[in-house]
Design a protein around this motif. Sequence first.
Motif, PDB file in Angstrom:
ATOM      1  N   GLY A   9       0.803  -1.243  -0.057  1.00  0.00           N
ATOM      2  CA  GLY A   9      -0.050  -0.020  -0.030  1.00  0.00           C
ATOM      3  C   GLY A   9       0.858   1.201  -0.102  1.00  0.00           C
ATOM      4  N   GLN A  10       2.109   1.367   0.734  1.00  0.00           N
ATOM      5  CA  GLN A  10       2.935   2.290   0.677  1.00  0.00           C
ATOM      6  C   GLN A  10       3.523   2.750  -0.608  1.00  0.00           C
ATOM      7  OE1 GLN A  10       5.656   1.348   3.830  1.00  0.00           O
ATOM      8  NE2 GLN A  10       4.484   2.229   5.448  1.00  0.00           N
ATOM      9  N   MET A  11       3.939   1.378  -1.291  1.00  0.00           N
ATOM     10  CA  MET A  11       4.305   1.824  -2.684  1.00  0.00           C
ATOM     11  C   MET A  11       3.467   2.357  -3.447  1.00  0.00           C
ATOM     12  SD  MET A  11       7.001  -1.277  -3.038  1.00  0.00           S
ATOM     13  CE  MET A  11       7.913  -0.783  -4.384  1.00  0.00           C
ATOM     14  N   ALA A  12       2.116   1.681  -3.483  1.00  0.00           N
ATOM     15  CA  ALA A  12       0.998   2.298  -4.308  1.00  0.00           C
ATOM     16  C   ALA A  12       1.171   3.734  -3.912  1.00  0.00           C
ATOM     17  CB  ALA A  12      -0.230   1.408  -4.213  1.00  0.00           C
ATOM     18  N   LEU A  13       0.746   4.168  -2.867  1.00  0.00           N
ATOM     19  CA  LEU A  13       0.809   5.789  -2.564  1.00  0.00           C
ATOM     20  C   LEU A  13       1.730   6.556  -2.895  1.00  0.00           C
ATOM     21  CD1 LEU A  13      -0.566   5.348   1.319  1.00  0.00           C
ATOM     22  CD2 LEU A  13      -1.779   6.185  -0.744  1.00  0.00           C
ATOM     23  N   GLU A  14       3.044   5.949  -2.956  1.00  0.00           N
ATOM     24  CA  GLU A  14       4.100   6.907  -3.549  1.00  0.00           C
ATOM     25  C   GLU A  14       3.796   6.918  -5.048  1.00  0.00           C
ATOM     26  OE1 GLU A  14       6.998   8.284  -2.258  1.00  0.00           O
ATOM     27  OE2 GLU A  14       5.598   8.025  -0.301  1.00  0.00           O
ATOM     28  N   CYS A  15       3.525   6.036  -5.635  1.00  0.00           N
ATOM     29  CA  CYS A  15       3.070   6.130  -7.084  1.00  0.00           C
ATOM     30  C   CYS A  15       2.187   7.222  -7.329  1.00  0.00           C
ATOM     31  CB  CYS A  15       2.730   4.763  -7.904  1.00  0.00           C
ATOM     32  SG  CYS A  15       4.155   3.543  -7.944  1.00  0.00           S
ATOM     33  N   GLY A  16       1.197   7.268  -6.542  1.00  0.00           N
ATOM     34  CA  GLY A  16      -0.222   8.257  -6.813  1.00  0.00           C
ATOM     35  C   GLY A  16       0.556   9.652  -6.452  1.00  0.00           C
ATOM     36  N   LYS A  17       1.308   9.751  -5.140  1.00  0.00           N
ATOM     37  CA  LYS A  17       1.707  10.720  -5.021  1.00  0.00           C
ATOM     38  C   LYS A  17       2.752  11.601  -6.035  1.00  0.00           C
ATOM     39  CE  LYS A  17       4.584  10.922  -1.445  1.00  0.00           C
ATOM     40  NZ  LYS A  17       5.165  10.858  -0.076  1.00  0.00           N
ATOM     41  N   HIS A  18       2.984  10.859  -6.973  1.00  0.00           N
ATOM     42  CA  HIS A  18       4.019  11.574  -7.849  1.00  0.00           C
ATOM     43  C   HIS A  18       3.674  11.454  -9.395  1.00  0.00           C
ATOM     44  CE1 HIS A  18       7.170  12.140  -4.955  1.00  0.00           C
ATOM     45  NE2 HIS A  18       7.258  10.926  -4.583  1.00  0.00           N
ATOM     46  N   ASP A  19       2.216  10.990  -9.488  1.00  0.00           N
ATOM     47  CA  ASP A  19       1.615  10.972 -10.694  1.00  0.00           C
ATOM     48  C   ASP A  19       2.129   9.957 -11.472  1.00  0.00           C
ATOM     49  OD1 ASP A  19      -0.578  12.756  -9.829  1.00  0.00           O
ATOM     50  OD2 ASP A  19       0.894  14.532 -10.630  1.00  0.00           O
ATOM     51  N   ALA A  20       2.480   8.816 -10.940  1.00  0.00           N
ATOM     52  CA  ALA A  20       3.065   7.705 -11.793  1.00  0.00           C
ATOM     53  C   ALA A  20       1.893   6.563 -11.922  1.00  0.00           C
ATOM     54  CB  ALA A  20       3.993   6.981 -11.223  1.00  0.00           C
ATOM     55  N   ASN A  21       1.371   6.336 -13.014  1.00  0.00           N
ATOM     56  CA  ASN A  21       0.198   5.291 -12.908  1.00  0.00           C
ATOM     57  C   ASN A  21       0.873   3.883 -13.304  1.00  0.00           C
ATOM     58  OD1 ASN A  21      -2.309   4.352 -13.748  1.00  0.00           O
ATOM     59  ND2 ASN A  21      -1.878   4.068 -15.774  1.00  0.00           N
ATOM     60  N   ILE A  22       0.182   2.988 -12.265  1.00  0.00           N
ATOM     61  CA  ILE A  22       0.739   1.641 -12.059  1.00  0.00           C
ATOM     62  C   ILE A  22      -0.086   0.773 -13.322  1.00  0.00           C
ATOM     63  CG2 ILE A  22       0.842  -0.437 -10.532  1.00  0.00           C
ATOM     64  CD1 ILE A  22       0.746   1.478  -8.269  1.00  0.00           C
ATOM     65  N   LEU A  23       0.620   0.114 -14.163  1.00  0.00           N
ATOM     66  CA  LEU A  23       0.277  -0.460 -15.294  1.00  0.00           C
ATOM     67  C   LEU A  23       0.098  -2.018 -14.956  1.00  0.00           C
ATOM     68  CD1 LEU A  23       2.246   0.993 -18.225  1.00  0.00           C
ATOM     69  CD2 LEU A  23      -0.266   1.387 -17.490  1.00  0.00           C
ATOM     70  N   SER A  24       0.949  -2.405 -14.229  1.00  0.00           N
ATOM     71  CA  SER A  24       0.872  -3.969 -13.710  1.00  0.00           C
ATOM     72  C   SER A  24       1.748  -4.219 -12.338  1.00  0.00           C
ATOM     73  CB  SER A  24       1.425  -4.992 -14.660  1.00  0.00           C
ATOM     74  OG  SER A  24       2.701  -4.824 -14.875  1.00  0.00           O
ATOM     75  N   LEU A  25       1.359  -4.995 -11.630  1.00  0.00           N
ATOM     76  CA  LEU A  25       1.956  -5.249 -10.296  1.00  0.00           C
ATOM     77  C   LEU A  25       1.784  -6.649  -9.864  1.00  0.00           C
ATOM     78  CD1 LEU A  25       1.311  -2.885  -7.060  1.00  0.00           C
ATOM     79  CD2 LEU A  25       1.135  -5.542  -7.125  1.00  0.00           C
ATOM     80  N   ALA A  26       3.004  -7.014  -9.313  1.00  0.00           N
ATOM     81  CA  ALA A  26       3.182  -8.409  -8.974  1.00  0.00           C
ATOM     82  C   ALA A  26       4.030  -8.416  -7.563  1.00  0.00           C
ATOM     83  CB  ALA A  26       3.874  -9.272 -10.013  1.00  0.00           C
ATOM     84  N   ALA A  27       3.478  -9.181  -6.681  1.00  0.00           N
ATOM     85  CA  ALA A  27       4.278  -9.246  -5.320  1.00  0.00           C
ATOM     86  C   ALA A  27       4.441 -10.747  -4.965  1.00  0.00           C
ATOM     87  CB  ALA A  27       3.603  -8.475  -4.383  1.00  0.00           C
ATOM     88  N   GLY A  28       5.255 -11.225  -4.188  1.00  0.00           N
ATOM     89  CA  GLY A  28       5.423 -12.507  -3.909  1.00  0.00           C
ATOM     90  C   GLY A  28       6.501 -12.536  -2.805  1.00  0.00           C
ATOM     91  N   GLU A  29       6.251 -13.651  -1.976  1.00  0.00           N
ATOM     92  CA  GLU A  29       7.735 -13.857  -1.051  1.00  0.00           C
ATOM     93  C   GLU A  29       8.534 -14.479  -1.789  1.00  0.00           C
ATOM     94  OE1 GLU A  29       7.195 -17.524   1.703  1.00  0.00           O
ATOM     95  OE2 GLU A  29       6.176 -15.676   2.825  1.00  0.00           O
ATOM     96  N   THR A  30      10.005 -14.286  -1.278  1.00  0.00           N
ATOM     97  CA  THR A  30      11.221 -14.693  -1.796  1.00  0.00           C
ATOM     98  C   THR A  30      11.408 -16.239  -1.100  1.00  0.00           C
ATOM     99  OG1 THR A  30      12.564 -13.508  -0.242  1.00  0.00           O
ATOM    100  CG2 THR A  30      11.955 -12.600  -2.521  1.00  0.00           C
ATOM    101  N   GLU A  31      12.839 -16.607  -1.399  1.00  0.00           N
ATOM    102  CA  GLU A  31      13.346 -17.791  -0.650  1.00  0.00           C
ATOM    103  C   GLU A  31      13.164 -17.578   0.735  1.00  0.00           C
ATOM    104  OE1 GLU A  31      15.753 -16.061  -2.802  1.00  0.00           O
ATOM    105  OE2 GLU A  31      14.587 -16.807  -4.415  1.00  0.00           O
ATOM    106  N   ASN A  32      13.422 -16.336   1.316  1.00  0.00           N
ATOM    107  CA  ASN A  32      13.467 -15.686   2.569  1.00  0.00           C
ATOM    108  C   ASN A  32      11.962 -15.302   3.021  1.00  0.00           C
ATOM    109  OD1 ASN A  32      13.456 -14.300   5.154  1.00  0.00           O
ATOM    110  ND2 ASN A  32      15.447 -13.443   4.621  1.00  0.00           N
ATOM    111  N   PRO A  33      11.125 -15.999   3.654  1.00  0.00           N
ATOM    112  CA  PRO A  33       9.861 -15.707   4.194  1.00  0.00           C
ATOM    113  C   PRO A  33       9.583 -14.146   4.887  1.00  0.00           C
ATOM    114  CG  PRO A  33      10.334 -17.663   5.287  1.00  0.00           C
ATOM    115  CD  PRO A  33      11.802 -17.317   4.512  1.00  0.00           C
TER     116      PRO A  33
END
Length: 80
Positions: free
Chosen positions: A35-59
């Motif tokens: 959510g913080q990352m999405a807010l940063e994009c909105g604050k600077h007028d950068a439009n999110i076209l796609s987003l993917a998030a997931g856990e790495t080998e380190n949980p």
Amino acid sequence: MGWRPAAAKKERPTKEFPLIRTLSALCKNEPGVLGQMALECGKHDANILSLAAGETENPGISRIVLCVDGDDAAIDEVEK
């Protein structure tokens, strides 16, 4: 005429074909980080076209990959 990225024409981005960048970030795997990352994009007028998030080998660590468009200054601010 269909949509195509500016990079395909090898010209400077325009309003019709904005600059598109892919950003990848490693962050703590805890509530609210995405959510913080999405807010940063909105604050600077950068439009999110796609987003993917997931856990790495380190949980405790997640990887977030964003494709964003906007002008150079907006995307540079999001990268910080």
